[in-house]
Design a protein around this motif. Structure first.
Motif, PDB file in Angstrom:
ATOM      1  N   SER A 196       0.809  -1.212   0.000  1.00 53.61           N
ATOM      2  CA  SER A 196       0.000   0.000   0.000  1.00 53.61           C
ATOM      3  C   SER A 196       0.846   1.268   0.000  1.00 53.61           C
ATOM      4  O   SER A 196       0.503   2.251  -0.647  1.00 53.61           O
ATOM      5  CB  SER A 196      -0.936  -0.001   1.215  1.00 53.61           C
ATOM      6  N   ALA A 197       1.927   1.239   0.755  1.00 52.96           N
ATOM      7  CA  ALA A 197       2.828   2.394   0.823  1.00 52.96           C
ATOM      8  C   ALA A 197       4.210   1.929   0.376  1.00 52.96           C
ATOM      9  O   ALA A 197       5.080   1.614   1.191  1.00 52.96           O
ATOM     10  CB  ALA A 197       2.877   2.963   2.238  1.00 52.96           C
ATOM     11  N   ALA A 228       9.406  11.695   0.474  1.00 51.90           N
ATOM     12  CA  ALA A 228       9.195  12.871   1.322  1.00 51.90           C
ATOM     13  C   ALA A 228       7.809  12.895   1.951  1.00 51.90           C
ATOM     14  O   ALA A 228       7.543  13.712   2.835  1.00 51.90           O
ATOM     15  CB  ALA A 228       9.399  14.148   0.497  1.00 51.90           C
ATOM     16  N   ASN A 229       6.914  11.999   1.528  1.00 53.12           N
ATOM     17  CA  ASN A 229       5.498  12.118   1.890  1.00 53.12           C
ATOM     18  C   ASN A 229       5.066  11.099   2.941  1.00 53.12           C
ATOM     19  O   ASN A 229       5.416   9.916   2.859  1.00 53.12           O
ATOM     20  CB  ASN A 229       4.615  11.958   0.648  1.00 53.12           C
ATOM     21  N   TYR A 256      11.591   3.787   7.092  1.00 54.26           N
ATOM     22  CA  TYR A 256      10.184   4.211   7.102  1.00 54.26           C
ATOM     23  C   TYR A 256       9.453   3.725   8.357  1.00 54.26           C
ATOM     24  O   TYR A 256       8.254   3.465   8.323  1.00 54.26           O
ATOM     25  CB  TYR A 256       9.485   3.697   5.832  1.00 54.26           C
ATOM     26  N   LEU A 257      10.171   3.656   9.472  1.00 52.08           N
ATOM     27  CA  LEU A 257       9.551   3.208  10.712  1.00 52.08           C
ATOM     28  C   LEU A 257       8.427   4.143  11.141  1.00 52.08           C
ATOM     29  O   LEU A 257       7.421   3.699  11.722  1.00 52.08           O
ATOM     30  CB  LEU A 257      10.598   3.102  11.822  1.00 52.08           C
ATOM     31  N   ASP A 258       8.585   5.429  10.850  1.00 54.05           N
ATOM     32  CA  ASP A 258       7.520   6.381  11.197  1.00 54.05           C
ATOM     33  C   ASP A 258       6.250   6.093  10.405  1.00 54.05           C
ATOM     34  O   ASP A 258       5.133   6.217  10.929  1.00 54.05           O
ATOM     35  CB  ASP A 258       7.975   7.817  10.967  1.00 54.05           C
ATOM     36  N   ILE A 259       6.418   5.679   9.153  1.00 54.81           N
ATOM     37  CA  ILE A 259       5.253   5.362   8.323  1.00 54.81           C
ATOM     38  C   ILE A 259       4.572   4.096   8.825  1.00 54.81           C
ATOM     39  O   ILE A 259       3.333   4.003   8.869  1.00 54.81           O
ATOM     40  CB  ILE A 259       5.662   5.211   6.848  1.00 54.81           C
TER      41      ILE A 259
END
Length: 327
Positions: A196-197, A228-229, A256-259
């Motif tokens: 998905s991401a 960046a998104n 991308y742990l924050d995502i």
């Protein structure tokens, strides 16, 4: 001075630290990606992924049997298509006798309970190395035409016995199209693990070496996401869930742990993360030079991904991690 709380009490020894650990890794957390190639009795090393291999179907089945005995319960299949079969339609991807379809059938025959997930994207089958059908005049990747091709591909994987299809293409609307087609063709029990991401990342390089699937021109930034998104990742994921995704994925993982955390806080379906080839190769390269302890780096990295919110982790370190956890 009288302390009301001595936080170090819960760190005094290994037994206490294990007892109160908030995050625990298990063998069943892991999805092991497997690279499959044509031939028999083939085990080919991948130069940019030390100690990782492309295997023929027979050798892949042997590997899956070992994985099951180790407690690993899911594999994610990728195939290296012969160059002579590549074109701009991807028609080899839905060949009922194709390499992916043969692989699924062979694995399910040998280890019926293994959860088999299949990559759904056209790049292994494309003469241009892109995840979709190319408009030759403009170089743009055609969305709806690609979704039609990927739908045929998904149905062929379901017919072969796949438990989950795992679309990694990032075309718009594909999850809804796949779910509708699976239901209509009697495959209501086949799940969808959607990428998905999926970000347009530099960390995919070794993977593309493994499958000879690097883009022949340009890049994949018109369909993979801008790194960046953040909000875009939430929007993409919510749309996939609304269209019928059973599991959602964030790719890559470490950068991308924050995502992963954002997605885990937003959706109520399981969240997976892909610890990608470049992340694998970086740890391997640093360890080979003596710059870090590989075993410690593997467990710390995988724990951080699970701590961020991933219920499942696709990782090339799955076997290594299970051995370390069982020490």
């Amino acid at each position: 001075m009288i302390l009301q709380h001595r936080n170090r009490i819960l760190r005094r020894n290994a037994a206490i630290r294990e007892m109160v650990a908030e995050t625990q890794l298990r063998a069943s957390d892991f999805i092991l990606p497997l690279f499959i190639t044509e031939g028999n009795d083939v085990v080919e090393p991948i130069s940019s992924m030390p100690n990782y291999f492309r295997r023929s179907v027979d050798k892949t089945v042997e590997e899956v049997k070992e994985l099951w005995q180790m407690g690993i319960r899911s594999v994610l299949l990728f195939v290296k298509c012969d160059d002579a079969l590549k074109d701009n339609t991807g028609k080899e991807s839905w060949n009922p006798d194709g390499l992916m379809q043969q692989s699924v059938k062979s694995i399910k025959d040998a280890v019926p309970e293994m959860v088999v997930m299949t990559d759904v994207a056209l790049d292994p089958y494309s003469e241009y190395g892109h995840d979709g059908i190319v408009d030759v005049k403009s170089g743009y990747i055609l969305n709806d035409e690609t979704v039609e091709a990927l739908t045929r591909m998904s149905l062929s994987h379901a017919a072969a016995g796949a438990d989950f299809i795992a679309p990694s293409d990032m075309m718009d609307g594909r999850i809804g199209a796949f779910r509708k087609a699976l239901e209509a063709d009697g495959f209501s029990g086949v799940g969808i693990m959607s990428y998905s991401a999926k970000y347009a990342s530099c960390f995919y390089g070794p993977f593309r070496d493994a499958l000879d699937s690097a883009p022949g021109f340009g890049d994949k930034k018109t369909y993979q996401m801008n790194y960046a998104n953040r909000i875009e990742a939430i929007n993409e994921t919510l749309q996939d869930v609304a269209e019928g995704a059973d599991i959602v994925m964030v790719k890559p993982a470490m950068a991308y742990l924050d995502i992963i955390r954002e997605i885990a806080n937003t959706v109520t379906v399981p969240v997976s993360a892909y610890h990608v080839s470049g992340e694998y190769a970086m740890i391997k390269a640093a360890a080979e030079r003596g710059w870090l302890d590989e075993e410690k780096a593997v467990l710390e990295s995988l724990t951080s991904i699970k701590r961020a919110g991933a219920a499942l982790i696709a990782t090339y370190f799955a076997k290594d991690a299970v051995r370390l956890l069982h020490r």
